[in-house]
Design a protein around this motif. Structure first.
Motif, PDB file in Angstrom:
ATOM      1  N   LEU A  71      -4.290   8.357   9.485  1.00 23.90           N
ATOM      2  CA  LEU A  71      -3.357   7.257   9.249  1.00 23.90           C
ATOM      3  C   LEU A  71      -3.740   6.045  10.088  1.00 23.90           C
ATOM      4  O   LEU A  71      -3.639   4.900   9.634  1.00 23.90           O
ATOM      5  N   ARG A  72      -4.183   6.278  11.296  1.00 21.64           N
ATOM      6  CA  ARG A  72      -4.614   5.186  12.176  1.00 21.64           C
ATOM      7  C   ARG A  72      -5.858   4.488  11.634  1.00 21.64           C
ATOM      8  O   ARG A  72      -5.962   3.258  11.674  1.00 21.64           O
ATOM      9  N   ASP A  73      -6.790   5.261  11.094  1.00 19.80           N
ATOM     10  CA  ASP A  73      -8.122   4.739  10.793  1.00 19.80           C
ATOM     11  C   ASP A  73      -8.314   4.231   9.370  1.00 19.80           C
ATOM     12  O   ASP A  73      -9.204   3.405   9.131  1.00 19.80           O
ATOM     13  N   GLU A  74      -7.527   4.711   8.415  1.00 20.20           N
ATOM     14  CA  GLU A  74      -7.848   4.466   7.007  1.00 20.20           C
ATOM     15  C   GLU A  74      -6.755   3.681   6.285  1.00 20.20           C
ATOM     16  O   GLU A  74      -5.611   4.133   6.181  1.00 20.20           O
ATOM     17  N   ALA A  75      -7.139   2.525   5.760  1.00 20.40           N
ATOM     18  CA  ALA A  75      -6.197   1.711   4.984  1.00 20.40           C
ATOM     19  C   ALA A  75      -5.733   2.467   3.742  1.00 20.40           C
ATOM     20  O   ALA A  75      -4.562   2.369   3.346  1.00 20.40           O
ATOM     21  N   ARG A  76      -6.640   3.222   3.131  1.00 18.57           N
ATOM     22  CA  ARG A  76      -6.280   3.982   1.928  1.00 18.57           C
ATOM     23  C   ARG A  76      -5.176   4.988   2.227  1.00 18.57           C
ATOM     24  O   ARG A  76      -4.241   5.158   1.441  1.00 18.57           O
ATOM     25  N   GLU A  77      -5.254   5.645   3.371  1.00 19.82           N
ATOM     26  CA  GLU A  77      -4.234   6.621   3.751  1.00 19.82           C
ATOM     27  C   GLU A  77      -2.893   5.935   3.974  1.00 19.82           C
ATOM     28  O   GLU A  77      -1.837   6.457   3.600  1.00 19.82           O
ATOM     29  N   ARG A  78      -2.923   4.755   4.568  1.00 18.90           N
ATOM     30  CA  ARG A  78      -1.672   4.022   4.793  1.00 18.90           C
ATOM     31  C   ARG A  78      -1.031   3.625   3.468  1.00 18.90           C
ATOM     32  O   ARG A  78       0.193   3.644   3.331  1.00 18.90           O
ATOM     33  N   ARG A  79      -1.854   3.261   2.496  1.00 15.23           N
ATOM     34  CA  ARG A  79      -1.307   2.889   1.189  1.00 15.23           C
ATOM     35  C   ARG A  79      -0.777   4.113   0.443  1.00 15.23           C
ATOM     36  O   ARG A  79       0.288   4.064  -0.182  1.00 15.23           O
ATOM     37  N   LEU A  80      -1.519   5.216   0.487  1.00 12.14           N
ATOM     38  CA  LEU A  80      -1.109   6.421  -0.234  1.00 12.14           C
ATOM     39  C   LEU A  80       0.197   6.990   0.311  1.00 12.14           C
ATOM     40  O   LEU A  80       1.060   7.440  -0.450  1.00 12.14           O
ATOM     41  N   THR A  81       0.343   6.985   1.628  1.00  8.74           N
ATOM     42  CA  THR A  81       1.536   7.573   2.242  1.00  8.74           C
ATOM     43  C   THR A  81       2.679   6.574   2.379  1.00  8.74           C
ATOM     44  O   THR A  81       3.816   6.969   2.636  1.00  8.74           O
TER      45      THR A  81
END
Length: 254
Positions: A18-28
């Motif tokens: 979550l800290r490192d990936e913009a994609r993860e922030r968007r998905l979650t």
């Protein structure tokens, strides 16, 4: 209480993602706030974090203890070693929070700012902080601009995110922008201090290396430059933005 001490723990690894990936922030639909100040800024904006992440030592600190009283949300406990690994602060404060990724909202803002391919998270965060301080609360992020919710951007903005309407857009600005457009360029431009800055204006701040895209320059209603001593290097985009926005505010107010 259960304390996560292993770097292989799946919950801890998900936090790092979550800290490192913009994609993860968007998905979650989540963002990671690092430090007591950002958590407090979130609360001041009327929102509650989804979860607090902290160490036992930090929980004894008066500022963190006060946040715990204000936040009746689930808590995740980390060892000091894992907190030092997760936090990007030079001296971790021992508290982070997971919060909902803010959704664009309607704000009453006479002026707007357009971020054109700003790539450095620290620069973008400083730009957002400057816009909030100048009363420019409607922000448009064009394709190629770094994720505004990257931890470094959040830290540089110092809580400004929660007072702005951030719009990530790929639409053609010329088709919908309800304001005249102003850009900072060196060629064929008027001194900032001689230009008519009475708005409403949408200020375009461009890429650190390439400046404002040629297409946006061609659409601009106003081209200004900041007078500087001959032979000196150009200003950082965040410094240039601060000069432009506060010169406008000095003359006409919010």
């Amino acid at each position: 209480m259960d304390v996560i001490s292993s770097a292989r723990n799946p919950i801890f690894r998900a936090l790092c993602q979550l800290r490192d990936e913009a994609r993860e922030r968007r998905l979650t639909g989540s963002i990671l706030l690092d430090g007591a100040h950002l958590v407090q800024s979130l609360l001041h904006s009327g929102h509650m974090p989804r979860q607090l992440i902290l160490t036992e030592t930090a929980a004894q600190h008066p500022e963190v203890a006060d946040l715990l009283l204000q936040c009746p949300v689930p808590r995740l406990w980390l060892s000091q070693a894992r907190m030092s690994q997760l936090s990007e602060l030079n001296t971790p404060q021992g508290i982070l929070a997971i919060a909902a990724r803010p959704t664009p909202r309607q704000v009453a803002s006479k002026h707007a700012a357009i971020m054109d391919r700003i790539q450095d998270p620290g620069n973008l965060g400083t730009l957002l902080r400057t816009c909030a301080a100048a009363g420019v609360t409607e922000i448009y992020l064009l394709p190629g601009t770094t994720d505004p919710y990257a931890p470094r951007c959040l830290r540089a903005a110092m809580g400004a995110h929660f007072h702005l309407a951030l719009h990530e857009t790929s639409a053609d600005l010329k088709d919908w922008l309800p304001r005249r457009m102003a850009v900072t360029v060196l060629e064929d431009s008027t001194s900032l201090y001689e230009a008519d800055l009475e708005g409403p204006w949408a200020w375009v701040f461009g890429n650190e290396g390439q400046g404002v895209a040629p297409k946006l320059q061609a659409w601009a209603n106003l081209r200004v430059h900041i007078p500087m001593v001959e032979g000196t290097e150009s200003l950082n985009v965040a410094a240039a933005a601060a000069i432009c926005l506060f010169e406008q505010r000095r003359r006409y107010g919010a």
